[in-house]
Scaffold this active site. Sequence first.
Site, PDB file in Angstrom:
ATOM      1  N   THR A  30      26.473 -17.472 -16.308  1.00  0.00           N
ATOM      2  CA  THR A  30      27.164 -16.822 -17.307  1.00  0.00           C
ATOM      3  C   THR A  30      28.772 -17.437 -16.767  1.00  0.00           C
ATOM      4  O   THR A  30      29.171 -17.224 -15.597  1.00  0.00           O
ATOM      5  CB  THR A  30      27.124 -15.344 -17.377  1.00  0.00           C
ATOM      6  OG1 THR A  30      28.326 -14.988 -18.417  1.00  0.00           O
ATOM      7  CG2 THR A  30      27.203 -14.514 -16.190  1.00  0.00           C
ATOM      8  N   LYS A  79      35.645 -14.825 -26.873  1.00  0.00           N
ATOM      9  CA  LYS A  79      34.355 -15.269 -27.170  1.00  0.00           C
ATOM     10  C   LYS A  79      34.426 -15.907 -28.622  1.00  0.00           C
ATOM     11  O   LYS A  79      34.881 -15.604 -29.585  1.00  0.00           O
ATOM     12  CB  LYS A  79      33.586 -14.161 -27.650  1.00  0.00           C
ATOM     13  CG  LYS A  79      32.104 -14.345 -27.663  1.00  0.00           C
ATOM     14  CD  LYS A  79      31.368 -14.061 -26.363  1.00  0.00           C
ATOM     15  CE  LYS A  79      29.947 -14.512 -26.226  1.00  0.00           C
ATOM     16  NZ  LYS A  79      29.030 -13.223 -26.303  1.00  0.00           N
ATOM     17  N   GLU A 109      23.273 -11.122 -18.444  1.00  0.00           N
ATOM     18  CA  GLU A 109      22.696 -10.219 -17.414  1.00  0.00           C
ATOM     19  C   GLU A 109      21.753  -9.147 -17.868  1.00  0.00           C
ATOM     20  O   GLU A 109      21.043  -8.542 -16.964  1.00  0.00           O
ATOM     21  CB  GLU A 109      23.994  -9.369 -16.968  1.00  0.00           C
ATOM     22  CG  GLU A 109      24.953 -10.315 -16.059  1.00  0.00           C
ATOM     23  CD  GLU A 109      26.028 -10.829 -17.131  1.00  0.00           C
ATOM     24  OE1 GLU A 109      25.854 -10.816 -18.118  1.00  0.00           O
ATOM     25  OE2 GLU A 109      26.779 -11.150 -16.276  1.00  0.00           O
ATOM     26  N   TRP A 131      31.860 -18.346 -24.405  1.00  0.00           N
ATOM     27  CA  TRP A 131      32.748 -17.745 -23.685  1.00  0.00           C
ATOM     28  C   TRP A 131      34.120 -18.848 -23.425  1.00  0.00           C
ATOM     29  O   TRP A 131      33.984 -19.952 -23.160  1.00  0.00           O
ATOM     30  CB  TRP A 131      32.476 -17.481 -22.192  1.00  0.00           C
ATOM     31  CG  TRP A 131      31.856 -16.149 -22.472  1.00  0.00           C
ATOM     32  CD1 TRP A 131      30.465 -16.015 -21.799  1.00  0.00           C
ATOM     33  CD2 TRP A 131      32.171 -14.797 -22.726  1.00  0.00           C
ATOM     34  NE1 TRP A 131      30.007 -14.774 -22.057  1.00  0.00           N
ATOM     35  CE2 TRP A 131      30.944 -13.868 -22.480  1.00  0.00           C
ATOM     36  CE3 TRP A 131      33.427 -14.275 -23.401  1.00  0.00           C
ATOM     37  CZ2 TRP A 131      30.918 -12.673 -23.044  1.00  0.00           C
ATOM     38  CZ3 TRP A 131      33.356 -13.154 -23.799  1.00  0.00           C
ATOM     39  CH2 TRP A 131      32.070 -12.102 -23.210  1.00  0.00           C
TER      40      TRP A 131
HETATM   41  P1  ADP Z   1      25.358 -13.353 -25.573  1.00  0.00           P
HETATM   42  O1  ADP Z   1      26.382 -14.291 -26.151  1.00  0.00           O
HETATM   43  O2  ADP Z   1      24.144 -13.988 -25.996  1.00  0.00           O
HETATM   44  O3  ADP Z   1      25.537 -11.815 -26.016  1.00  0.00           O
HETATM   45  P2  ADP Z   1      26.791 -13.503 -23.090  1.00  0.00           P
HETATM   46  O4  ADP Z   1      26.502 -13.142 -21.756  1.00  0.00           O
HETATM   47  O5  ADP Z   1      27.417 -14.927 -23.214  1.00  0.00           O
HETATM   48  O6  ADP Z   1      25.526 -13.382 -24.017  1.00  0.00           O
HETATM   49  O7  ADP Z   1      27.798 -12.646 -23.764  1.00  0.00           O
HETATM   50  C1  ADP Z   1      27.531 -11.098 -23.751  1.00  0.00           C
HETATM   51  C2  ADP Z   1      28.802 -10.444 -24.231  1.00  0.00           C
HETATM   52  O8  ADP Z   1      28.919 -10.660 -25.499  1.00  0.00           O
HETATM   53  C3  ADP Z   1      28.727  -8.986 -24.128  1.00  0.00           C
HETATM   54  O9  ADP Z   1      29.264  -8.295 -22.940  1.00  0.00           O
HETATM   55  C4  ADP Z   1      29.659  -8.577 -25.260  1.00  0.00           C
HETATM   56  O10 ADP Z   1      31.037  -8.465 -24.723  1.00  0.00           O
HETATM   57  C5  ADP Z   1      29.518  -9.488 -26.308  1.00  0.00           C
HETATM   58  N1  ADP Z   1      28.600  -9.209 -27.147  1.00  0.00           N
HETATM   59  C6  ADP Z   1      27.376  -9.585 -27.307  1.00  0.00           C
HETATM   60  N2  ADP Z   1      26.605  -8.936 -28.446  1.00  0.00           N
HETATM   61  C7  ADP Z   1      27.757  -8.448 -29.153  1.00  0.00           C
HETATM   62  C8  ADP Z   1      27.768  -7.677 -30.326  1.00  0.00           C
HETATM   63  N3  ADP Z   1      26.688  -7.536 -31.096  1.00  0.00           N
HETATM   64  N4  ADP Z   1      28.932  -7.160 -30.690  1.00  0.00           N
HETATM   65  C9  ADP Z   1      30.125  -7.291 -29.859  1.00  0.00           C
HETATM   66  N5  ADP Z   1      29.994  -8.087 -28.913  1.00  0.00           N
HETATM   67  C10 ADP Z   1      28.889  -8.253 -28.531  1.00  0.00           C
END
Ligand code: ADP
Length: 542
Positions: free
Chosen positions: A188, A440, A333, A445
């Site tokens: 990540t 995001k 994670e 990211w």
């Molecule tokens: P993914 O993008 O597959 O969820 P990442 O590890 O790249 O995995 O990102 C995780 C982060 O994305 C979370 O900690 C949160 O900040 C944000 N996130 C994930 N799902 C959501 C959601 N449904 N709404 C808002 N933020 C989210």
Amino acid sequence: MQQPGRMMDRPLLVSAILEHGTAQFGAQQIVSRETDGSLHRYTFTDLAARARQLANALQALGLKAGSTVGSIAWNNHRHLEAYYAVSGSGMVMHTCNPRLHPEQLAYIINHADDEVVLFDTSFAPLVKAVAAHCPRVRHWVALCGETDLPTLEGGPAVLAVDRLIQAQSDRFEWPELDEKTGAALCYTSGTTGHPKGVLYSHRALCLSALSACLPGVLSLWAQETLLPVVPMFHINAWCLPYAALISGAKLVLPGPRLDPASLYELMESERVTVSAGVPTIWMGLIQHVEQHQLRFSTMRRTGVGGSAMPKALIAKFNDVYGVDVRHGWGMTETTAIATMSNLGPDEMARPAEERHTLVGKQGKSVFGIEIKVVDENGTTLPRDGVSQGELMVRGQWIVERYHKAERSALVEGWFPTGDIATIDAQGVMQIRDRTKDVIKSGGEWISSIDLENAAVAHPAVAMAAVIGVKHPRWDERPLMFIVLKPGQELSKQQVLDFLTERVAKWWLPDEVLFVDSLPLGGTGKVQKNELRHQHGGVFEGR
Ligand code: ADP
């Protein structure tokens, strides 16, 4: 006195998923969009045969249990074969995100100790760029047939996977591993510094994939046709490549064609019933469908996560197109889905507006995962829907420490997510903010700090600050503030040109604002909240 349970002790293994899928649903189809755009079609049985051939081929290349195999690939059948062959034979499947800057890509390949890297031919230029910096990779293997083999002039020698497995037996004795053995690895880049790896165990992948099949999550069984848009290079495509074989669902893999027209066409032609991806994808798809006055003939539901799904989009999918939105939360994670909207009968009976508001929240934790929110002192806050704190998570498929880290990542047994949330009395969690200083964009990211560091490397720049600003298509885009050194001049274009050499192209700020000073807090840190407050709406109309 406690009595021991008298049950067999059988490990949860990725190879068991493959063998189950083959034994129970051998004729079920896998349809895969190839890199050249053509559609490839075969069955679970064919997948297993090629996975076993690949397992033999990797052994023949000298790889052993514990070796790491990298992949730089789209969602396609050869990538799927690698998922099963690599993990099944006790090696670690390290999926690399091709959107990373080549420097970061080389870093993770080296950090993971990849001995072989499998790649789609469309990523040949990327391989050429990183290969010289990855001296420990012994073989670069293109996921293609012999005739499509790219030649990387000045780059490494490349083997074609089809040629590699051709002479191999389609029998392979999957080792009976400890279910806690590492099976897959994903980095990540959400925080600052180098990307951090999460090493998933077989057990974590199996449990998470099982959970994805539940009616309250994605409702998968043999009558469904599943199209994971979420990439296989990003947290195991939320474990859906495993869930399909557990449940017997037909699997449709979209390859590199993630544009709305191609996705829509594939959904219709393959009669897809359930899909999963980030909101940006669904936003594009809905626009396409509206513009061309189309309907979904078979799509019944979609899992959405990665960033917050806007309520208006939930309403449109639900009310206009009859597609049920399952909004979830998770992170690298957490292996895959950790929470999911799962409305009860009372909630379903509420007016549409209220239902969509509920689905717009990130939902309830699935069994196997616990959540809580805590204040700055680590005190658990009440589940009242208003007390905001850091979201903490623990459970069967949550990371304990990052790959090769000496210290645990946990705080008193819980993983701190860096997300700020509330939880209400019904257990519904809602993400409100984020403590991590990242942006995001389209589900991926961008590190604001890396961008700032890149900018201050310019001799004319005194200070730089980057914030994520709401954007209608990409969820967030970077906005950069620059304070110049006295007497210096610089244009936006010059800044962008300078950054282009240092960061991935899609990281480039949408706007660069030159300011005389930045708001600083007591410790001299830039007050980003203040900047967000002043400039939060700049991209709204774009
Ligand atoms: P993914 O993008 O597959 O969820 P990442 O590890 O790249 O995995 O990102 C995780 C982060 O994305 C979370 O900690 C949160 O900040 C944000 N996130 C994930 N799902 C959501 C959601 N449904 N709404 C808002 N933020 C989210």
